[in-house]
Write an enzyme that holds these catalytic residues in place. Structure first.
Site, short mmCIF file in Angstrom:
data_model
loop_
_atom_site.label_atom_id
_atom_site.label_comp_id
_atom_site.label_asym_id
_atom_site.label_seq_id
_atom_site.Cartn_x
_atom_site.Cartn_y
_atom_site.Cartn_z
N ASP A 1 0.87 -1.20 0.00
CA ASP A 1 0.00 0.00 0.00
C ASP A 1 0.89 1.24 0.00
OD1 ASP A 1 -2.19 1.97 0.64
OD2 ASP A 1 -3.33 0.14 1.02
N HIS B 1 -12.13 0.33 -8.56
CA HIS B 1 -13.33 1.19 -8.58
C HIS B 1 -12.98 2.63 -8.18
CE1 HIS B 1 -15.04 0.94 -4.16
NE2 HIS B 1 -13.75 1.16 -4.18
N PHE C 1 1.41 1.80 -6.83
CA PHE C 1 1.05 0.79 -7.85
C PHE C 1 1.03 1.35 -9.27
CE2 PHE C 1 -3.38 0.96 -5.64
CZ PHE C 1 -3.78 2.09 -6.36
C1 SAM Z 1 -10.64 1.93 -1.19
S1 SAM Z 1 -9.15 1.54 -0.33
C2 SAM Z 1 -9.29 -0.23 -0.28
C3 SAM Z 1 -8.52 -0.82 0.85
C4 SAM Z 1 -8.64 -2.36 1.00
N1 SAM Z 1 -8.18 -3.07 -0.16
C5 SAM Z 1 -10.07 -2.72 1.28
O1 SAM Z 1 -10.75 -3.28 0.43
O2 SAM Z 1 -10.53 -2.41 2.41
C6 SAM Z 1 -7.92 1.83 -1.55
C7 SAM Z 1 -6.50 1.57 -1.08
O3 SAM Z 1 -5.61 1.86 -2.17
C8 SAM Z 1 -4.45 2.49 -1.64
N2 SAM Z 1 -3.79 3.27 -2.69
C9 SAM Z 1 -4.24 4.40 -3.29
N3 SAM Z 1 -3.36 4.85 -4.19
C10 SAM Z 1 -2.30 3.98 -4.16
C11 SAM Z 1 -1.07 3.90 -4.88
N4 SAM Z 1 -0.76 4.81 -5.82
N5 SAM Z 1 -0.22 2.88 -4.61
C12 SAM Z 1 -0.54 1.94 -3.66
N6 SAM Z 1 -1.72 1.96 -2.95
C13 SAM Z 1 -2.57 2.97 -3.20
C14 SAM Z 1 -5.03 3.35 -0.53
O4 SAM Z 1 -4.05 3.77 0.39
C15 SAM Z 1 -6.09 2.44 0.08
O5 SAM Z 1 -5.59 1.65 1.12
#
Ligand code: SAM
Length: 354
Positions: free
Chosen positions: A212, A261, A244
């Site tokens: 993350d 999403h 990512f």
């Molecule tokens: C909607 S949350 C979902 C978290 C978890 N997978 C869940 O279902 O509860 C989106 C996740 O993507 C991570 N995220 C956003 N941009 C990112 C990036 N560029 N690289 C890695 N992680 C990222 C956020 O920090 C967050 O934890």
């Protein structure tokens, strides 16, 4: 209440819907001030004056908010001016197993800010570059805004963990994880690791990589150590901070739960390509997402999340056809869609490399 007079019923429907934000904001105010925690600390019941003192609020204004919440069934007022927790307000307490406080704080503040700009978004062309939240944050995307707001970031991360906890049984039972029992699973955007922890606890031969954003991984160390004392970090689980859009670690299975999403089609393809680059020909990608049916939906739950994505991220929920198209554009192909049998229409969308 149901009315015999359809005109009166229609008027009541519109009246209630148009004022629903008042309920949201009173709930948010009580959560933000920590009223439920203060009541618990006071032994269960307290006057508005005592509560005002405890939470740093003006007793008169606080009482006006609380008596409105009492009419909604949140908090009790056992005698005039004395307030007490009930089953609903207990859910606003911090650090309780089923606490909903972090969700209330997230929805009542930044989500509320984004939703207040919905009409502008609907009027403009599809708001990928300038979606509602960006107007409210002064141009930042949500993740950039969270980087500057650590308190809200903690609430959001905890809200995600609570979400994962609620969905865990359906995810664990609805998909055959035993086929990956000896695999290394990378949970991409896995937050504090609630989902990965559940998988590794159930399948002792599985190894995990929690990936993350660096600030989330920093918090995740403590959360993981407390939640999974029998799976020490560095043993079957690695925690990796990164982006990512740049690179992700090598793994047999990639789980992306509620990730794509958050992103428009162009960005989703970029993320899928990053994962494809790290994947082996035998790897699988598992998207845990809403799979919108093509036919008309009467259940508002997935549709509300779809709009939440429009407002917060300029993105959307997708149908199986749309998921397949994203795969096709990024070096993957759709292998299966496994419905999880939940009202929100979540499924596991399985992709294999091409
Ligand atoms: C909607 S949350 C979902 C978290 C978890 N997978 C869940 O279902 O509860 C989106 C996740 O993507 C991570 N995220 C956003 N941009 C990112 C990036 N560029 N690289 C890695 N992680 C990222 C956020 O920090 C967050 O934890």
């Amino acid at each position: 209440m149901t009315h015999a007079d359809p005109a009166q019923a229609a008027a009541e429907l519109v009246h209630n819907a148009s004022g629903a934000f008042m309920q949201t904001q009173c709930l948010y105010t009580a959560a933000k001030l920590g009223v439920a925690d203060a009541l618990a600390a006071a032994g269960g019941a307290a006057s508005a004056a005592e509560l005002g003192e405890a939470v740093g609020a003006k007793p008169d204004q606080l009482e006006r908010v609380l008596r409105f919440l009492v009419t909604m069934g949140i908090f009790d007022e056992p005698s005039r001016g004395i307030f007490a927790n009930n089953a609903a307000s207990e859910l606003l307490r911090s650090n309780q197993p089923h606490s909903m406080k972090d969700m209330v704080l997230h929805l009542g503040f930044e989500s509320y800010g984004g939703w207040s700009k919905l009409a502008d978004a609907v009027r403009s062309s599809y708001p990928e570059d300038s979606f509602p939240l960006k107007d409210w944050t002064g141009g930042l995307d949500y993740w950039g805004w969270l980087n500057k707001h650590p308190e809200e970031a903690t609430h959001f991360n905890r809200f995600m963990e609570a979400n994962s906890a609620a969905m865990k049984p359906a995810i664990l039972q609805g998909y055959d994880w035993s086929q990956h029992a000896d695999a290394t699973i990378a949970d991409i955007g896995g937050s504090a690791g609630g989902m990965l922890g559940a998988l590794l606890s159930e399948h002792r031969g599985m190894r995990g990589i929690l990936f993350d954003r660096p600030p989330v991984i920093e918090e995740a160390h403590e959360v993981w150590a407390a939640a999974h004392p029998t799976i020490p970090i560095g043993d079957r689980i690695q925690l990796v901070g990164g982006d990512f859009f740049d690179s992700v670690p090598a793994a047999d299975v990639y789980l992306l739960k509620h990730i794509l999403h958050d992103w428009n089609d162009e960005d989703s393809v970029k993320i899928l390509k990053t994962v494809r680059k790290a994947a082996s020909p035998q790897s699988r990608i598992l998207l845990c997402e809403v799979v919108l049916p093509e036919e008309r939906l009467d259940n508002p739950a997935p549709l509300a999340v779809d709009l939440q994505m429009l407002v917060m991220c300029g993105s959307k929920e997708r149908s199986a056809r749309e998921w397949a198209a994203l795969f096709q554009a990024s070096g993957w192909e759709l292998e299966a869609v496994v419905p999880l049998g939940v009202p929100t229409k979540h499924g596991i969308v399985v992709g294999r490399p091409v």
